[in-house]
Design a protein around this motif. Structure first.
Motif, PDB file in Angstrom:
ATOM      1  N   PRO A 138       0.847  -1.209   0.000  1.00 41.62           N
ATOM      2  CA  PRO A 138       0.000   0.000   0.000  1.00 41.62           C
ATOM      3  C   PRO A 138       0.869   1.241   0.000  1.00 41.62           C
ATOM      4  CG  PRO A 138      -0.738  -1.591   1.634  1.00 41.62           C
ATOM      5  CD  PRO A 138       0.559  -2.065   1.139  1.00 41.62           C
TER       6      PRO A 138
ATOM      7  N   GLN B 109      -3.330   5.681   1.092  1.00 41.69           N
ATOM      8  CA  GLN B 109      -4.315   4.625   0.836  1.00 41.69           C
ATOM      9  C   GLN B 109      -4.902   4.125   2.157  1.00 41.69           C
ATOM     10  OE1 GLN B 109      -2.099   1.762  -1.480  1.00 41.69           O
ATOM     11  NE2 GLN B 109      -2.913   2.576  -3.435  1.00 41.69           N
ATOM     12  N   SER B 110      -6.162   3.664   2.044  1.00 36.03           N
ATOM     13  CA  SER B 110      -6.876   3.140   3.228  1.00 36.03           C
ATOM     14  C   SER B 110      -7.301   1.692   2.987  1.00 36.03           C
ATOM     15  CB  SER B 110      -8.111   3.990   3.554  1.00 36.03           C
ATOM     16  OG  SER B 110      -7.726   5.306   3.900  1.00 36.03           O
ATOM     17  N   CYS B 111      -7.378   0.937   4.096  1.00 37.82           N
ATOM     18  CA  CYS B 111      -7.836  -0.461   4.041  1.00 37.82           C
ATOM     19  C   CYS B 111      -9.006  -0.638   5.005  1.00 37.82           C
ATOM     20  CB  CYS B 111      -6.710  -1.423   4.434  1.00 37.82           C
ATOM     21  SG  CYS B 111      -5.315  -1.414   3.279  1.00 37.82           S
ATOM     22  N   VAL B 112     -10.051  -1.317   4.543  1.00 36.62           N
ATOM     23  CA  VAL B 112     -11.232  -1.598   5.385  1.00 36.62           C
ATOM     24  C   VAL B 112     -11.050  -2.981   6.013  1.00 36.62           C
ATOM     25  CG1 VAL B 112     -13.702  -1.883   5.468  1.00 36.62           C
ATOM     26  CG2 VAL B 112     -12.690  -0.129   3.995  1.00 36.62           C
ATOM     27  N   VAL B 113     -11.159  -3.031   7.323  1.00 32.40           N
ATOM     28  CA  VAL B 113     -11.015  -4.298   8.083  1.00 32.40           C
ATOM     29  C   VAL B 113     -12.398  -4.721   8.551  1.00 32.40           C
ATOM     30  CG1 VAL B 113      -9.924  -5.463  10.010  1.00 32.40           C
ATOM     31  CG2 VAL B 113      -8.708  -3.619   8.828  1.00 32.40           C
ATOM     32  N   SER B 114     -12.798  -5.954   8.322  1.00 33.16           N
ATOM     33  CA  SER B 114     -14.116  -6.454   8.760  1.00 33.16           C
ATOM     34  C   SER B 114     -13.996  -7.930   9.123  1.00 33.16           C
ATOM     35  CB  SER B 114     -15.156  -6.256   7.655  1.00 33.16           C
ATOM     36  OG  SER B 114     -14.796  -7.006   6.504  1.00 33.16           O
TER      37      SER B 114
ATOM     38  N   SER C 241     -11.739  -0.378  12.197  1.00 37.95           N
ATOM     39  CA  SER C 241     -12.346  -0.922  10.965  1.00 37.95           C
ATOM     40  C   SER C 241     -11.742  -0.290   9.692  1.00 37.95           C
ATOM     41  CB  SER C 241     -13.860  -0.710  10.986  1.00 37.95           C
ATOM     42  OG  SER C 241     -14.154   0.673  11.092  1.00 37.95           O
ATOM     43  N   VAL C 242     -11.152   0.928   9.765  1.00 40.73           N
ATOM     44  CA  VAL C 242     -10.511   1.592   8.601  1.00 40.73           C
ATOM     45  C   VAL C 242      -9.102   1.965   9.016  1.00 40.73           C
ATOM     46  CG1 VAL C 242     -10.555   3.508   6.970  1.00 40.73           C
ATOM     47  CG2 VAL C 242     -12.704   2.470   7.754  1.00 40.73           C
TER      48      VAL C 242
ATOM     49  N   SER D 265      -5.390   3.713   7.690  1.00 41.83           N
ATOM     50  CA  SER D 265      -4.788   4.616   6.673  1.00 41.83           C
ATOM     51  C   SER D 265      -3.283   4.492   6.738  1.00 41.83           C
ATOM     52  CB  SER D 265      -5.214   6.067   6.931  1.00 41.83           C
ATOM     53  OG  SER D 265      -6.615   6.185   6.844  1.00 41.83           O
ATOM     54  N   CYS D 266      -2.669   4.470   5.541  1.00 47.58           N
ATOM     55  CA  CYS D 266      -1.206   4.356   5.461  1.00 47.58           C
ATOM     56  C   CYS D 266      -0.612   5.756   5.611  1.00 47.58           C
ATOM     57  CB  CYS D 266      -0.803   3.746   4.103  1.00 47.58           C
ATOM     58  SG  CYS D 266       0.997   3.508   3.959  1.00 47.58           S
TER      59      CYS D 266
ATOM     60  N   TRP E  95       0.559   2.454  10.002  1.00 45.07           N
ATOM     61  CA  TRP E  95      -0.903   2.479   9.834  1.00 45.07           C
ATOM     62  C   TRP E  95      -1.536   3.273  10.975  1.00 45.07           C
ATOM     63  CZ3 TRP E  95      -3.133   0.807   5.453  1.00 45.07           C
ATOM     64  CH2 TRP E  95      -2.442  -0.106   4.668  1.00 45.07           C
TER      65      TRP E  95
END
Length: 808
Positions: free
Chosen positions: A3, A7-12, A26-27, A29-30, A36
């Motif tokens: 990443p 950029q962002s990643c959604v965690v679920s 849950s979100v 960001s790099c 993170w």
């Protein structure tokens, strides 16, 4: 590809029903620093947030009990599910199982592992099918209780004067929809009559018209009963004349299912009271008593007698407390018991089989090791014995110059009786006496007795004669003359000259230098015979010397040597004329009778608290159990309540408080025994003590017997401590629950011939008494029903009239 910044990643969570914990991760960001935000996922989990579910939840359940029942087993099936795949835990506010009639709300909760829960609520109804109350036909009634539940059966009978046609039973039925009463045929009541009843022997009927001679109206209820003293066996319910002209059940004169049986127990005419005996022998104690008697209350027939113990007879041997029971039974097996307790007071003590004798040992040391054979005890009844000794293992190292009490006591653990083996081991060291004393007398002739002053002058002259005789020069053992006493009286009194013990043995004695010295200093001269001297003067004196025991010589031999030398010394002085007093007292004549020398056996003179044993010529201390009496100069036994465990003492020790000794001369504190407390006694007043038997008491300590209660009173228990515990017992004709006052008179129709009873006996058969408080079965008389009723009414009326009012 990694990443990039910005950029962002959604965690679920991948599984349905789960949520990220904590949710702010849950979100991600790099950041420009390559990290993170808001942070790393370490510690972040997926949490189950979805409640369980029920695949089925019943809305309403109804349950109906089976015919004749009012309860039914209720149950249900629930299928809980959870997104975790695990089966949730289900709890309900009501248990499944047997339940009575009613409406219930049931709440069942399913809970998963994370605490999420779901509740299923439904109603449960338990309904009992019932019929409406049955509408009876005219002149009819229910026989018993008529229930209305499904399956209930109700019996129908007709009123007197009617008989039943059709079914006598109706049943509450349920067809799946409705309930209704069913019968094979509809019951109806029609007027009718029954034949008179034929009754078995002894059976009576009420009313009596049921037995004829006329026919009996329908509906008449005839109740069988028995005369007094008999009991109805079989169906005793009323016999009803049915609407069909038949009795509801059949009886006749030979019926075996209905009879009047004898139920009246025999009457006790005598029964012994409680008995207390004392057991003093190993085989037990013989109990003598007068056997009880009884008579049959109805027909006087002979009785069957059984006893417990089965071989009971008077006298009977017992070893422990026992209750004797006589059972008298009539031909109908009606029993009456006479039971009376026998209290056996166990006075058995252990038997002493062997016990060592008293022993005396000597030693030159301060201590000596002594051994002995242990005593032997036997318990005749086999009860365990507790044996204790003040010295163990049959040996001890004992101090010198002391009497040692060796004591072993065997105690019967069942009754606390004890037997003691005691013996004395005396460890002695020889003691020599200070002095030897030779009691002596000399006789002089005189023409008068003179005055008291004359006799005093004679005593002084005699003592001077001894002292001037050269006596002290030759008696190297410090000889002295003491206790010179002068008496005077008419002459002619007979005298007996005692020989010394040595001379009785015909053993020659060498006076040695004593005799030689006396003869050298005092030439012999002859004593003149008495002529007209009619009075006799007696001079008593004691010659004392030290006891010197030579090498290898016993005390006894040394004392006899000294005795003979003192005798020889006096005899030499007499023969030498040195004890002549004829010129020693001015104006008074006193001529010595040269053959009058009289003496006793030589005696020891011991220093207190030692006393002389003149059999062996040894000074010995007062032994254990004794003390030295300064006034009597003798050994005196310790009085009761005291003891002395050492020798050579001037007093005895007092027993501990609450204890005393059985006899005088006790030698050890172990002979101090507990004094009997109030409520107890013994032959000695000391332990072992026995409870005062029932009927006696003791208020004092140290009692040797118990005091009997006044006539007409007794105690309730053993061991009574006061006359206040002697209470009046119920006399003949009276009773109470305890057998003691306050007592009540036996009611009419009863009697009591015994004393201290808790109940009265019923008069036999149809007899009764004419007054309360009857004391014998002979007072029960037969009265007809009418006279009996009139008398009972009169007796009841008399009780209501005050005692000061007379009735004619």
């Amino acid at each position: 590809m990694a990443p990039l910044f910005g950029q962002s990643c959604v965690v679920s969570c991948t599984q349905q029903g789960y949520q990220l914990d904590p949710p702010n991760f849950s979100v991600l960001s790099c950041q420009g620093n390559g990290q993170w935000a808001p942070g790393e996922l370490k510690g972040t989990t997926c949490k189950d947030i979805q409640r369980p579910s029920f695949s089925t939840c019943p809305p309403y359940l109804t349950f109906n009990p089976s015919p004749g029942e009012i309860m039914v087993n209720i149950s249900w099936t629930l299928t809980p599910e959870d997104n975790s795949g695990d089966e949730p835990t289900v709890t309900c506010n009501k248990e499944q199982g047997l339940t009575g009639e009613g409406d219930f709300e049931v709440r069942c909760t399913a809970t998963d592992a994370t605490g999420n829960s779901k509740t299923c609520t439904f109603d449960v109804a338990v309904q009992v099918h019932r019929c409406r109350s049955y509408l009876l036909p005219s002149f009819a009634q229910f026989a018993g209780v008529c229930d209305t539940i499904w399956g209930a059966e109700c019996n129908i009978t007709c009123n007197p004067g009617y008989h039943l046609t059709g079914s006598s039973t109706v049943t509450c039925d349920f067809d799946g929809t409705t309930t209704s009463w069913t019968a094979q045929t509809t019951p109806r009541c029609e007027a009718t009559q029954c034949d008179p009843l034929e009754l078995p022997e002894h059976v009576n009927i009420n009313p009596s018209l049921c037995a004829g001679p006329d026919d009996v109206s329908v509906g008449t209820m005839c109740t069988p009963y028995c005369p007094t003293g008999r009991d109805l066996q079989g169906d005793g319910s009323s016999i009803v004349c049915g609407s069909d002209g038949q009795w509801n059940r059949f009886i006749n004169g030979s019926s075996e299912d209905l009879a009047c049986l004898d139920i009246t127990a025999p009457i006790l005419t005598s029964c012994p009271p409680p008995i207390t005996v004392t057991r003093t022998e190993a085989w037990g104690v013989q109990v003598w008593f007068t056997p009880p008697t009884a008579t049959d209350s109805l027909d006087g027939s002979s009785l069957i007698v059984t006893t417990s113990p089965s071989d009971l007879t008077s006298p009977y041997n017992l070893t422990q407390d026992t209750t004797f029971i006589y059972t008298f039974s009539d031909n109908a097996s009606n029993p009456v018991n006479c039971s009376f307790p026998i209290y056996v007071q166990d006075e058995l003590s252990p038997v002493l089989v062997s016990c060592p004798n008293n022993t005396e040992v000597s030693t030159s040391q301060q201590e000596k090791e002594v051994t002995w054979d242990p005593p032997e005890f036997l318990e005749p009844t086999g009860d365990p014995l507790d044996i204790s000794c003040n010295y163990d293992n049959g040996m001890a190292t004992l101090a010198v110059d002391k009497d040692h009490l060796i004591e072993c006591r065997a105690t019967n653990q069942d009754n606390s009786k004890t037997t003691t083996c005691s013996f004395i081991i005396s460890v002695k060291e020889s003691h020599s006496a200070d002095n030897l004393n030779l009691p002596s007398k000399l006789f002089y002739f005189s023409d008068s007795c003179g005055t008291n002053e004359t006799q005093l002058a004679i005593a002084t002259a005699f003592l001077n004669a001894f002292n001037s005789s050269g006596f002290h020069e030759i008696c190297t053992e410090e000889c002295t003359v003491n206790n010179v006493q002068v008496t005077c009286g008419p002459s002619g009194r007979r005298r007996r000259k005692r020989r010394s013990r040595r001379r009785q043995m015909d053993t020659p004695v060498d006076l040695g230098i004593w005799e030689e010295h006396l003869y050298l200093q005092h030439p012999f001269f002859k004593i003149h015979k008495r002529s007209a001297l009619n009075f006799e003067i007696v001079i008593g004196f004691s010659l004392e010397t030290n006891l010197i025991v030579g090498e290898g010589q016993t005390d006894f031999d040394a004392a006899l040597d000294a005795e003979d030398k003192m005798i020889g010394l006096v005899e030499t002085l007499i023969e030498d004329g040195q004890l002549d007093l004829s010129s020693s007292v001015d104006g008074f004549t006193a001529v010595l009778d040269e053959s009058s020398f009289n003496y006793e056996y030589v005696e020891l003179v011991c220093v207190p608290p030692y006393t002389a044993n003149n059999d062996v010529y040894r000074c010995v201390p007062c032994g254990s159990g004794f003390y030295y009496g300064n006034e009597t100069q003798e050994c005196i036994q310790c009085e009761i309540g005291t003891y002395q465990d050492t020798h050579g003492q001037f007093s005895c020790h007092q027993c501990p408080e609450g204890q005393s000794t059985i006899a005088v001369g006790s030698e050890n504190v172990t002979q101090c025994i507990d004094i009997c407390q109030p409520g107890y006694s013994s032959f000695t007043g000391l332990a072992p003590c026995n409870h005062c038997p029932i009927g006696t008491y003791q208020e004092e300590f140290f009692a040797t017997e118990c005091t009997s209660c006044p006539v007409g009173t007794t105690t309730v228990n053993k061991g009574s401590t006061s006359s206040l515990e002697c209470i009046e017992f119920c006399a003949a004709g009276e009773y109470s629950p305890s057998g003691f006052v306050p007592c009540m008179a036996c009611p009419l129709g009863t009697y009591q011939s015994g004393i201290q009873r808790s109940a009265c006996h019923q008069c036999p058969g149809e007899t009764t008494t004419l007054q309360k408080g009857s004391t014998d079965a002979s007072m029960c008389i037969l009265m007809n029903v009418r006279a009996s009723h009139a008398y009972m009414m009169q007796a009841a009326l008399m009780e209501l009239i005050p005692s000061h009012v007379s009735v004619d």
